[in-house]
Write an enzyme that holds these catalytic residues in place. Structure first.
Site, PDB file in Angstrom:
ATOM      1  N   HIS A  21       0.396  -1.141  -0.214  1.00  0.00           N
ATOM      2  CA  HIS A  21      -0.265   0.208  -0.347  1.00  0.00           C
ATOM      3  C   HIS A  21       0.826   1.655   0.069  1.00  0.00           C
ATOM      4  CE1 HIS A  21      -3.218   3.223   0.765  1.00  0.00           C
ATOM      5  NE2 HIS A  21      -3.588   2.125   1.087  1.00  0.00           N
ATOM      6  N   HIS A  23      -2.959   6.876  -0.482  1.00  0.00           N
ATOM      7  CA  HIS A  23      -3.387   8.079   0.238  1.00  0.00           C
ATOM      8  C   HIS A  23      -2.874   8.202   1.368  1.00  0.00           C
ATOM      9  CE1 HIS A  23      -6.785   4.399  -2.053  1.00  0.00           C
ATOM     10  NE2 HIS A  23      -6.662   5.780  -3.145  1.00  0.00           N
ATOM     11  N   TYR A  57      -0.550   7.244   3.584  1.00  0.00           N
ATOM     12  CA  TYR A  57       0.420   6.401   3.986  1.00  0.00           C
ATOM     13  C   TYR A  57       1.417   6.573   4.201  1.00  0.00           C
ATOM     14  CZ  TYR A  57      -5.021   5.475   4.929  1.00  0.00           C
ATOM     15  OH  TYR A  57      -6.261   5.807   5.279  1.00  0.00           O
TER      16      TYR A  57
HETATM   17  C1  LIG Z   1     -15.127   1.395   2.528  1.00  0.00           C
HETATM   18  C2  LIG Z   1     -13.974   1.914   1.632  1.00  0.00           C
HETATM   19  C3  LIG Z   1     -12.893   1.285   2.976  1.00  0.00           C
HETATM   20  C4  LIG Z   1     -11.333   1.308   1.685  1.00  0.00           C
HETATM   21  N1  LIG Z   1     -10.091   0.933   2.007  1.00  0.00           N
HETATM   22  C5  LIG Z   1      -9.154   1.213   1.397  1.00  0.00           C
HETATM   23  C6  LIG Z   1      -8.031   0.019   1.776  1.00  0.00           C
HETATM   24  O1  LIG Z   1      -7.851  -0.582   2.386  1.00  0.00           O
HETATM   25  N2  LIG Z   1      -6.596   0.510   0.899  1.00  0.00           N
HETATM   26  C7  LIG Z   1      -6.552   1.187  -0.307  1.00  0.00           C
HETATM   27  O2  LIG Z   1      -5.744   0.645  -0.866  1.00  0.00           O
HETATM   28  N3  LIG Z   1      -8.118   2.014  -0.335  1.00  0.00           N
HETATM   29  C8  LIG Z   1      -9.270   1.575   0.070  1.00  0.00           C
HETATM   30  N4  LIG Z   1     -10.155   2.560  -0.423  1.00  0.00           N
HETATM   31  C9  LIG Z   1      -9.967   3.094  -1.252  1.00  0.00           C
HETATM   32  C10 LIG Z   1     -10.335   2.283  -2.439  1.00  0.00           C
HETATM   33  O3  LIG Z   1      -9.606   1.142  -2.571  1.00  0.00           O
HETATM   34  C11 LIG Z   1     -10.714   3.360  -4.083  1.00  0.00           C
HETATM   35  O4  LIG Z   1      -9.464   3.493  -4.797  1.00  0.00           O
HETATM   36  C12 LIG Z   1     -11.165   4.182  -3.920  1.00  0.00           C
HETATM   37  O5  LIG Z   1     -12.925   3.280  -3.776  1.00  0.00           O
HETATM   38  C13 LIG Z   1     -12.392   4.377  -5.801  1.00  0.00           C
HETATM   39  O6  LIG Z   1     -12.505   2.749  -6.318  1.00  0.00           O
HETATM   40  P1  LIG Z   1     -14.537   3.078  -6.190  1.00  0.00           P
HETATM   41  O7  LIG Z   1     -14.366   4.514  -7.018  1.00  0.00           O
HETATM   42  O8  LIG Z   1     -14.337   2.210  -7.157  1.00  0.00           O
HETATM   43  O9  LIG Z   1     -14.355   2.905  -4.999  1.00  0.00           O
HETATM   44  C14 LIG Z   1     -11.633   2.543   0.598  1.00  0.00           C
HETATM   45  C15 LIG Z   1     -12.601   3.491   0.194  1.00  0.00           C
HETATM   46  C16 LIG Z   1     -13.670   2.375   0.689  1.00  0.00           C
HETATM   47  C17 LIG Z   1     -14.874   3.162   0.167  1.00  0.00           C
END
Ligand SMILES: Cc1cc2nc3c(=O)[nH]c(=O)nc-3n(C[C@H](O)[C@H](O)[C@H](O)COP(=O)(O)O)c2cc1C
Length: 354
Positions: free
Chosen positions: A165, A168, A170
């Site tokens: 990872h 975002h 981190y």
């Molecule tokens: C409930 C939730 C939990 C998430 N947890 C993570 C995570 O653990 N690791 C990560 O890299 N991104 C996490 N994200 C970001 C998503 O991986 C992703 O980049 C983002 O939702 C965009 O994709 P989408 O529009 O298809 O949802 C999370 C997003 C949501 C909504």
């Protein structure tokens, strides 16, 4: 390749034969009580598994000090490794390919400041943060080692590979971005220095489990958690070029249009230069739907499209894409509650009329 079916064509990553290109994004769900994966995750992940489908597990801590959120899973103890095993086994029984996303939150950990308090992505809670402490240079090898051991543990638990990872805001992203990194040692200053930590981790994990089992997630354009960069295109390109040399399984990038969580903006930047520089398997995420997912695959801008919200709410997402069926709506309020069923395993499948 017909426009509407590009997502449903097969694809090969190294030894992994995928039957389609609809990938489950890592999704933190905060239902791993005491940082231990729970039996209810077996059903949750199985529901989203297809034969030849790639799934990436939620962000999983590499050490006791890597955690920033309640009830997120870890993979640094024997108990955690054992707890992952039945989850991974159930997915393999259905023919899925399962990578574990491993993370360290860095300064995104609790109580006090100076990261400005932020609304959690459930839209309700406000998170407070402790003053970050700059890692001493001689502590860095220990953190890299935690990542290496976590990767080893993931393989022991049965995962097919790990996704580092690096996105975002981190820890790894904090090193890469010049808005955050104010170090003066070999891990700060120039672009090369800021990327050194990420690449040291990649190298350690590649040496430990093999390049074909390693992916990485990056979000050069995002400034989540106040982690922005003054030249994200140069950062993304440098990382793509450097990663290519390691021959890793894939590079997963967050679309530049996802500048902050959940907000899609029009932007002139593109991941195409990074896709070209990396040359290997390229994944993209960021508010894709069926139509634009098919489009980017068809245009050869990416190999695989990674879905978050839609997959969370539609356990049978690839099937729905195949049939162009209507989608369930996601319920934001239940993303991070600790209920083992509600908002987790109770999203309905398509009615089968056969
Ligand atoms: C409930 C939730 C939990 C998430 N947890 C993570 C995570 O653990 N690791 C990560 O890299 N991104 C996490 N994200 C970001 C998503 O991986 C992703 O980049 C983002 O939702 C965009 O994709 P989408 O529009 O298809 O949802 C999370 C997003 C949501 C909504």
């Amino acid at each position: 390749m017909e426009n509407k079916s590009a997502l449903l064509t097969p694809y090969k990553i190294g030894n992994f034969q995928l039957s389609h290109r609809v990938v489950l994004v890592p999704l933190t769900r905060q239902r791993s009580y005491g940082n231990v994966p729970q039996p209810h995750a077996i059903l949750y992940y199985s529901q989203r598994t297809t034969k030849g489908g790639l799934l990436i597990a939620e962000a999983t801590g590499v050490s006791a000090t890597a955690q920033g959120y309640n009830d997120t899973p870890g993979i640094w103890t024997k108990e955690q490794v054992e707890a992952w095993k039945p989850i991974v086994n159930a997915m393999h029984a259905k023919g899925g390919i399962f990578f574990c996303q491993i993370w360290h939150v860095g300064r995104v950990s609790n109580i006090d400041k100076p990261l400005t308090p932020q609304i959690r992505s459930n839209g309700l809670d406000v998170a407070q943060f402790t003053p970050p402490r700059r890692l001493a240079t001689d502590e860095i090898p220990h953190i890299i080692n935690d990542f290496r051991l976590a990767a080893r543990n993931a393989i022991e638990a049965g995962f097919d590979g790990v996704e580092i990872h690096g996105a975002h805001g981190y820890l790894i992203d904090q090193f890469m971005k010049d808005k955050v990194n104010d170090r003066t040692d070999q891990y700060g200053g120039s672009l090369e220095n800021r990327c050194r930590f990420a690449l040291d981790i990649v190298e350690a994990i590649v040496n430990e489990i093999g390049a074909d089992r390693v992916g990485i997630r990056l979000s050069p354009f995002a400034d989540y958690m106040e982690s922005g960069d003054s030249n994200p295109s140069a950062l993304g390109l440098y990382m793509a070029e450097s990663l290519y040399k390691y021959g890793i399984a894939y590079c997963h990038m967050v679309d530049p249009r996802m500048k902050t969580i959940g907000v899609k903006v029009e932007c002139p930047e593109s991941l195409v230069p990074m896709r070209k520089a990396f040359k290997g398997t390229f994944l993209v995420a960021g508010d894709y739907d069926r139509g634009d997912g098919n489009k980017v695959v068809l245009e050869d801008r990416v190999d695989l499209v990674v879905y978050g919200h839609l997959f969370l709410a539609n356990p049978d997402l690839p099937k729905r894409f195949e049939l162009d069926a209507p989608l369930n709506k996601y319920i934001r309020e239940t993303f991070y509650i600790s209920d083992p069923v509600v908002g987790y395993t109770d999203y309905p499948f398509l009615e089968t009329t056969a």
